[in-house]
Motif scaffolding. Structure first.
Motif, mmCIF file in Angstrom:
data_model
loop_
_atom_site.group_PDB
_atom_site.id
_atom_site.type_symbol
_atom_site.label_atom_id
_atom_site.label_comp_id
_atom_site.label_asym_id
_atom_site.label_seq_id
_atom_site.Cartn_x
_atom_site.Cartn_y
_atom_site.Cartn_z
ATOM 1 N N GLN A 56 -0.001 4.154 -29.957
ATOM 2 C CA GLN A 56 0.343 4.144 -31.409
ATOM 3 C C GLN A 56 -0.371 3.585 -32.833
ATOM 4 N N ARG A 57 -1.241 3.986 -33.124
ATOM 5 C CA ARG A 57 -2.045 2.951 -34.508
ATOM 6 C C ARG A 57 -1.805 2.756 -35.858
ATOM 7 N N GLN A 58 -2.301 1.546 -35.698
ATOM 8 C CA GLN A 58 -1.541 1.505 -37.482
ATOM 9 C C GLN A 58 -2.657 0.833 -38.631
ATOM 10 N N LYS A 59 -2.856 1.519 -39.764
ATOM 11 C CA LYS A 59 -3.958 0.647 -41.295
ATOM 12 C C LYS A 59 -4.111 -0.883 -40.669
ATOM 13 N N TYR A 60 -5.217 -0.769 -40.567
ATOM 14 C CA TYR A 60 -5.998 -1.826 -40.590
ATOM 15 C C TYR A 60 -5.262 -2.627 -41.854
ATOM 16 N N LYS A 61 -4.650 -3.945 -41.722
ATOM 17 C CA LYS A 61 -4.287 -5.114 -43.634
ATOM 18 C C LYS A 61 -4.981 -5.316 -43.573
ATOM 19 N N HIS A 62 -6.201 -6.128 -43.191
ATOM 20 C CA HIS A 62 -7.147 -6.745 -43.614
ATOM 21 C C HIS A 62 -8.728 -6.423 -44.440
ATOM 22 N N GLY A 63 -8.224 -5.350 -44.500
ATOM 23 C CA GLY A 63 -9.221 -4.593 -45.869
ATOM 24 C C GLY A 63 -11.265 -4.510 -45.229
ATOM 25 N N THR A 64 -11.486 -4.082 -45.703
ATOM 26 C CA THR A 64 -12.910 -3.966 -45.545
ATOM 27 C C THR A 64 -13.324 -5.121 -45.525
ATOM 28 N N SER A 65 -13.679 -5.336 -44.383
ATOM 29 C CA SER A 65 -15.145 -6.411 -44.166
ATOM 30 C C SER A 65 -16.106 -6.176 -43.000
ATOM 31 N N TYR A 66 -16.789 -7.457 -43.144
ATOM 32 C CA TYR A 66 -18.299 -7.522 -42.150
ATOM 33 C C TYR A 66 -18.565 -9.039 -41.732
ATOM 34 N N ILE A 67 -19.008 -9.254 -39.987
ATOM 35 C CA ILE A 67 -19.094 -9.713 -39.583
ATOM 36 C C ILE A 67 -20.656 -9.974 -39.284
ATOM 37 N N TYR A 68 -21.573 -10.936 -39.339
ATOM 38 C CA TYR A 68 -22.407 -10.972 -39.153
ATOM 39 C C TYR A 68 -22.635 -12.135 -39.067
ATOM 40 N N ARG A 69 -24.182 -12.200 -36.665
ATOM 41 C CA ARG A 69 -24.401 -12.804 -36.533
ATOM 42 C C ARG A 69 -25.354 -13.611 -37.131
ATOM 43 N N ILE A 70 -25.618 -15.350 -37.584
ATOM 44 C CA ILE A 70 -26.664 -15.277 -38.736
ATOM 45 C C ILE A 70 -27.767 -16.714 -38.124
ATOM 46 N N TYR A 71 -28.855 -16.727 -37.741
ATOM 47 C CA TYR A 71 -29.711 -16.915 -36.637
ATOM 48 C C TYR A 71 -30.180 -18.101 -37.894
ATOM 49 N N LEU A 72 -29.781 -19.292 -37.490
ATOM 50 C CA LEU A 72 -30.830 -20.176 -38.197
ATOM 51 C C LEU A 72 -32.065 -20.965 -37.678
ATOM 52 N N THR A 73 -33.099 -21.842 -38.402
ATOM 53 C CA THR A 73 -34.428 -21.606 -37.795
ATOM 54 C C THR A 73 -34.089 -23.149 -37.267
ATOM 55 N N ASP A 74 -32.685 -24.418 -37.671
ATOM 56 C CA ASP A 74 -33.130 -25.343 -36.927
ATOM 57 C C ASP A 74 -31.797 -26.184 -37.220
ATOM 58 N N LYS A 75 -31.574 -27.815 -36.166
ATOM 59 C CA LYS A 75 -30.282 -28.360 -36.620
ATOM 60 C C LYS A 75 -30.780 -29.460 -37.299
ATOM 61 N N ASN A 76 -32.075 -29.818 -38.537
ATOM 62 C CA ASN A 76 -31.518 -30.644 -39.626
ATOM 63 C C ASN A 76 -30.590 -31.433 -39.894
ATOM 64 N N ASP A 77 -30.504 -32.248 -40.439
ATOM 65 C CA ASP A 77 -29.936 -32.880 -41.808
ATOM 66 C C ASP A 77 -28.550 -32.956 -41.344
ATOM 67 N N SER A 78 -28.730 -33.259 -39.672
ATOM 68 C CA SER A 78 -27.243 -33.569 -38.916
ATOM 69 C C SER A 78 -26.859 -34.493 -38.386
ATOM 70 N N PRO A 79 -25.487 -34.984 -38.835
ATOM 71 C CA PRO A 79 -25.273 -36.535 -38.230
ATOM 72 C C PRO A 79 -24.879 -36.262 -36.776
ATOM 73 N N TYR A 80 -24.703 -35.928 -35.960
ATOM 74 C CA TYR A 80 -25.435 -35.717 -34.576
ATOM 75 C C TYR A 80 -26.315 -35.604 -33.848
ATOM 76 N N SER A 81 -26.570 -36.341 -33.133
ATOM 77 C CA SER A 81 -27.712 -36.897 -32.207
ATOM 78 C C SER A 81 -27.734 -36.909 -30.916
ATOM 79 N N LEU A 82 -29.023 -36.800 -29.817
ATOM 80 C CA LEU A 82 -28.458 -36.994 -28.638
ATOM 81 C C LEU A 82 -28.457 -38.383 -28.317
ATOM 82 N N THR A 83 -28.015 -39.213 -28.451
ATOM 83 C CA THR A 83 -28.191 -40.379 -27.976
ATOM 84 C C THR A 83 -26.903 -40.920 -28.749
ATOM 85 N N HIS A 84 -26.125 -40.189 -28.856
ATOM 86 C CA HIS A 84 -24.616 -40.123 -29.193
ATOM 87 C C HIS A 84 -23.944 -39.073 -28.488
#
Length: 474
Positions: free
Chosen positions: A27-55
């Motif tokens: 039994q199927r039912q109407k999708y209740k969350h409305g029309t929407s889309y999911i995209y995979r976004i590829y980023l160029t780098d990891k700059n300006d980040s608070p994370y580092s390999l030293t910690h």
């Protein structure tokens, strides 16, 4: 011959899927969350980040870091989290939400209702490209369902003359009981189970005695309860984790487990590869040693997302790119080969094509241990042996979401038998790396000298692998 005919009839009457089984209720039912889309976004780098390999303790657990240290594996930029500043910039518009991220691939999952907003995202200097991986369906099938369960096993399943109970033959074929006899039962090892649901694992008494460390849902939107979804993951988990003497003992009864949901049963779209990637990275971060994945993909609801055969080289599919990285992070991935052997596709599915993993096909439980007709075949498109090994899966004894010991068919259920015993082997040979354990399992298999695209290297013999690892004779 009669047994084979019965098996074929059973397979014709029941659709066996390489991914988590689709819901029983049509039994199927109407999708209740409305029309929407999911995209995979590829980023160029990891700059300006608070994370580092030293910690690294800021984003990886001590157990994860210790696992890498034991194997002399260095951290690199793929281990760093996605830049939080980039996430904040993308979410400046309230109509854009980041629902997931991959540090290994430096990608984000972005959900929008209005695709014109994507043009603004495209102008951001750190956005490299984007790909549509999900769009809302018109209707769905409700998958969340609690069912009644038994609080004890049926006495007919008691085998007073056999400690392993119903699971003995599928353990014995791989020489797993010999590892257990020397108290190598997976203690100290942690296994992530990536699947579609774990119905009633939180209620069935036998699972209450298993060492389950936690659970997490990566599907968007998350299920109200991973324990009310499909029992596919319940069956998979039972093959490893249960320890009910004279009824059922799994292949790694003393290992610890994380239950991770990545399979969306309501639709079949490429975003499930992203969910799987998120689950695998989570397994790394909490310090899991092995991953069992009884999931596979090649055909989606939208044909433009499908994987053609030439993708099966371990590097084309997003999910396979990450699966091929798992051993380099110090974990062992065991993945089912797929159940397409009787259909037009026939071949393995992704991520079973990945490099440096163990892809598992299914054989019958009785000598001469024939390949299951449904078991997907190899090789990979770049010529690597696939499947790597085979184990009992046509059928295997399991425990379902109603608490019954039963039999079911699929490479999905051959994989965890191998995964649990791989954990026991690694417990016995803790100085070995993930890649070395994988190679020992291949080397121990009965078709190693003449591998093919049906049985791969054959049936692994874990006692032999242990002796080879120790440098001794069988």
């Amino acid at each position: 011959m009669l047994r084979q005919i019965c098996m074929l009839l059973c397979m014709l009457l029941t659709t066996v899927s390489s991914s988590a089984m689709k819901p029983d209720v049509a039994q199927r039912q109407k999708y209740k969350h409305g029309t929407s889309y999911i995209y995979r976004i590829y980023l160029t780098d990891k700059n300006d980040s608070p994370y580092s390999l030293t910690h690294p303790s800021r984003f990886l657990s001590r157990r994860s870091l210790d696992r890498r240290k034991r194997q002399h594996l260095d951290l690199d930029s793929t281990d760093l989290p996605v830049s939080p500043r980039y996430i904040r910039q993308i979410e400046k518009d309230e109509e854009v939400s980041v629902i997931g991220k991959s540090r290994w691939k430096n990608t984000l999952l972005v959900r929008v209702k209005d695709t014109t907003l994507l043009h603004t995202l495209d102008q951001l200097p750190f956005v490299q490209e984007r790909k549509l991986v999900w769009q809302s369906p018109d209707s769905i099938t409700q998958t969340t369902e609690r069912v009644k369960y038994l609080d004890r096993f049926d006495e007919h399943d008691n085998r007073p003359d056999q400690k392993y109970g119903r699971s003995y033959e599928q353990i014995r074929l791989l020489q797993g009981q010999r590892l257990h006899d020397i108290e190598m039962e997976g203690a100290g090892m942690m296994i992530a189970v990536i699947d579609g649901g774990f119905r009633n694992v939180d209620r069935i008494p036998a699972f209450q005695r298993a060492d389950i460390r936690g659970y997490k849902d990566f599907v968007c939107p998350p299920s109200p309860s991973v324990f009310a979804e499909t029992d596919h993951g319940t069956k998979v988990l039972s093959a490893m984790a249960l320890n009910e003497p004279f009824y059922y003992i799994g292949s790694a009864p003393k290992s610890a487990y994380w239950l991770l949901r990545s399979e969306d049963q309501q639709t079949e779209q490429e975003v499930e590869e992203d969910y799987w990637v998120m689950a695998a990275e989570f397994a790394d971060s909490v310090g899991c040693d092995l991953i069992n994945s009884s999931l596979g993909y090649n055909e989606y609801d939208h044909a433009r997302m499908n994987h053609p055969l030439w993708h099966l080289n371990g590097q084309m599919a997003f999910i396979s790119q990450v699966a091929s990285m798992v051993a380099g992070k110090g974990m062992i991935l065991i993945n089912s080969a797929g159940n397409s052997g009787m259909g037009p596709w026939k071949k393995i599915t992704v991520p079973a094509d990945a490099e440096n993993i163990l892809t598992v096909g299914a054989v019958t439980p009785d000598a001469p241990y024939r390949i299951a007709p449904f078991s997907s075949i190899g090789p990979s498109q770049d010529g690597r042996v696939k499947p790597d090994v085979v184990a009992v899966g046509a059928p295997a004894f399991l425990v379902n979401g109603r608490g019954n010991i039963m039999q079911d068919m699929g490479t999905s259920f051959a994989a965890p038998i191998v995964c649990g015993l791989a954990a026991c082997l690694w417990e016995a040979l803790p100085e070995k790396t993930a890649k070395e354990i994988i190679e020992l399992i291949r080397l121990s298999s009965n078709n190693y000298e003449h591998p093919d695209n049906i049985y791969g290297y054959g049936i692994p013999k874990f006692w032999r692998a242990y002796m080879l690892g120790k440098g001794g004779n069988e």
